[in-house]
Design a protein around this motif. Structure first.
Motif, PDB file in Angstrom:
ATOM      1  N   THR A 132       0.028  10.106   0.472  1.00 23.98           N
ATOM      2  CA  THR A 132      -0.618   8.876   0.019  1.00 23.98           C
ATOM      3  C   THR A 132      -0.300   8.606  -1.445  1.00 23.98           C
ATOM      4  O   THR A 132      -0.056   7.460  -1.843  1.00 23.98           O
ATOM      5  CB  THR A 132      -2.140   8.963   0.222  1.00 23.98           C
ATOM      6  OG1 THR A 132      -2.426   9.287   1.587  1.00 23.98           O
ATOM      7  CG2 THR A 132      -2.809   7.641  -0.127  1.00 23.98           C
ATOM      8  N   ALA A 280       1.610  -4.600  -1.235  1.00 24.47           N
ATOM      9  CA  ALA A 280       0.902  -4.280   0.005  1.00 24.47           C
ATOM     10  C   ALA A 280       0.877  -2.774   0.251  1.00 24.47           C
ATOM     11  O   ALA A 280      -0.144  -2.210   0.665  1.00 24.47           O
ATOM     12  CB  ALA A 280       1.565  -4.998   1.183  1.00 24.47           C
ATOM     13  N   GLY A 284      -2.476  -0.590   0.187  1.00 29.59           N
ATOM     14  CA  GLY A 284      -2.815   0.175   1.384  1.00 29.59           C
ATOM     15  C   GLY A 284      -3.051   1.648   1.069  1.00 29.59           C
ATOM     16  O   GLY A 284      -3.975   2.268   1.609  1.00 29.59           O
ATOM     17  N   PHE A 288      -6.430   3.729   1.713  1.00 31.52           N
ATOM     18  CA  PHE A 288      -6.357   4.950   2.513  1.00 31.52           C
ATOM     19  C   PHE A 288      -6.855   6.158   1.722  1.00 31.52           C
ATOM     20  O   PHE A 288      -7.434   7.086   2.293  1.00 31.52           O
ATOM     21  CB  PHE A 288      -4.915   5.177   2.976  1.00 31.52           C
ATOM     22  CG  PHE A 288      -4.770   6.268   4.000  1.00 31.52           C
ATOM     23  CD1 PHE A 288      -5.223   6.092   5.297  1.00 31.52           C
ATOM     24  CD2 PHE A 288      -4.181   7.482   3.667  1.00 31.52           C
ATOM     25  CE1 PHE A 288      -5.102   7.093   6.248  1.00 31.52           C
ATOM     26  CE2 PHE A 288      -4.050   8.497   4.608  1.00 31.52           C
ATOM     27  CZ  PHE A 288      -4.514   8.296   5.900  1.00 31.52           C
TER      28      PHE A 288
END
Length: 330
Positions: A132, A280, A284, A288
């Motif tokens: 991530t 984006a 995201g 997350f």
């Protein structure tokens, strides 16, 4: 049934807590535009003082609480990392780099925090956290690198050092917590005041007397001191006390994303399809990064049952001591 109500209340308040904490990096995303468009050029140290010290003294007057015992030393250390070193390095990078490029280096903050959490918090980063963090950095890079232009080595190193300083300060803030009965307002005041006092003599020696300020510059400094610093840092340290260090730092990419949006909306900069895709991806990854993995429950025997919680949940279970001045913070 009554015993379950506090848990439901905590769960329901968590999205609001994340949203309020996110306002801090959103506000910080305007720092680059304000610095380049409103403030006198080539005065990073003076700008850092004007941002930190007035805000710290204001919050100190509101909190009316001073450190005690070893918290004098801890406040100085945290103030040096989160403010005293971070602000001058941040403004140096903002002056020498395009806003987006200065911000993209900050997007690796989650990876810094993940590594430091192993050493200082005993947390073991998961593959999910690392991936991530890489996705967030990649997304921000797609947003800013196409418009970055020529890179300045000193600016890049300053941006990298500012990210390392803030990441270390965030993890130590989580490790040390707050003294009993002290809320985030006081903790923020201590750090801003200590950091501002550390920067002031260096600014005087390196940059000389303060420059003359016109109305435009005065307004820029007023915004930085109040909304961008006093309020934003109160919200940030409030979030650090209640969320995990990893969750908080994954809100960091909102700062360069905000800087890119401001550049497009207010400064006439263009956004390509690749940059929009990067936004984006980074957003995201930020969302997350706020999701907590489920706890793992292990039953040893029928006579002995032991619950094993992930480090993320263990940190999240730590109660906040934010009991003073509930309407004010950061």
């Amino acid at each position: 049934m009554a015993a379950n109500r506090p848990a439901r209340s905590t769960r329901s308040s968590r999205p609001a807590l994340i949203a309020l904490t996110a306002l801090a990096p959103v506000s910080w995303g305007s720092t680059y535009a304000v610095t380049t468009e409103f403030l006198p050029p080539d005065r990073p140290l003076f700008t850092a003082v004007m941002r930190a010290l007035p805000a710290g003294l204001l919050l100190l007057a509101l909190a009316r609480v001073l450190p005690r015992g070893n918290w004098w030393g801890k406040a100085v250390v945290l103030g040096a990392l989160n403010i005293g070193a971070f602000f001058p390095l941040l403004f140096l990078s903002a002056y020498r780099l395009p806003g987006g490029m200065a911000a993209v280096v900050g997007s690796i903050g989650p990876l810094f925090v993940a590594g430091l959490s192993v050493l200082l918090l005993g947390d073991r980063p998961t593959l999910r956290t690392i991936l991530t963090g890489i996705a967030a950095a990649l997304g921000v890079s797609l947003v800013v690198l196409k418009a970055a232009g020529a890179l300045d080595l000193v600016g890049v190193l300053a941006a990298l050092a500012s990210t390392a300083s803030m990441s270390t300060g965030t993890v130590l803030t989580k490790r040390w917590g707050r003294p009993d009965g002290v809320g985030p307002l006081a903790l923020t005041a201590w750090q801003l005041t200590a950091g501002g006092l550390l920067i002031a003599p260096v600014a005087l020696l390196v940059e000389g007397a303060p420059p003359a300020l016109d109305g435009r510059a005065a307004g820029g400094y007023l915004y930085l001191a109040l909304a961008n610093t006093a309020v934003a840092y109160w919200l940030w340290f409030r979030g650090v006390g209640r969320l995990t260090a990893t969750q908080v730092t994954f809100l960091g990419p909102l700062s360069p994303l905000t800087a890119a949006v401001i550049g497009w909306a207010a400064l006439g900069q263009t956004l390509t399809t690749v940059q929009v895709a990067g936004m984006a991806l980074a957003f995201g990854a930020t969302v997350f990064g706020q999701l907590r993995p489920r706890a793992t429950v292990t039953v040893a025997t029928t006579a002995t049952k032991a619950q094993s919680f992930s480090s993320t949940e263990r940190n999240a279970r730590k109660d906040s001591m934010d009991v003073t001045v509930p309407a004010l913070r950061r």
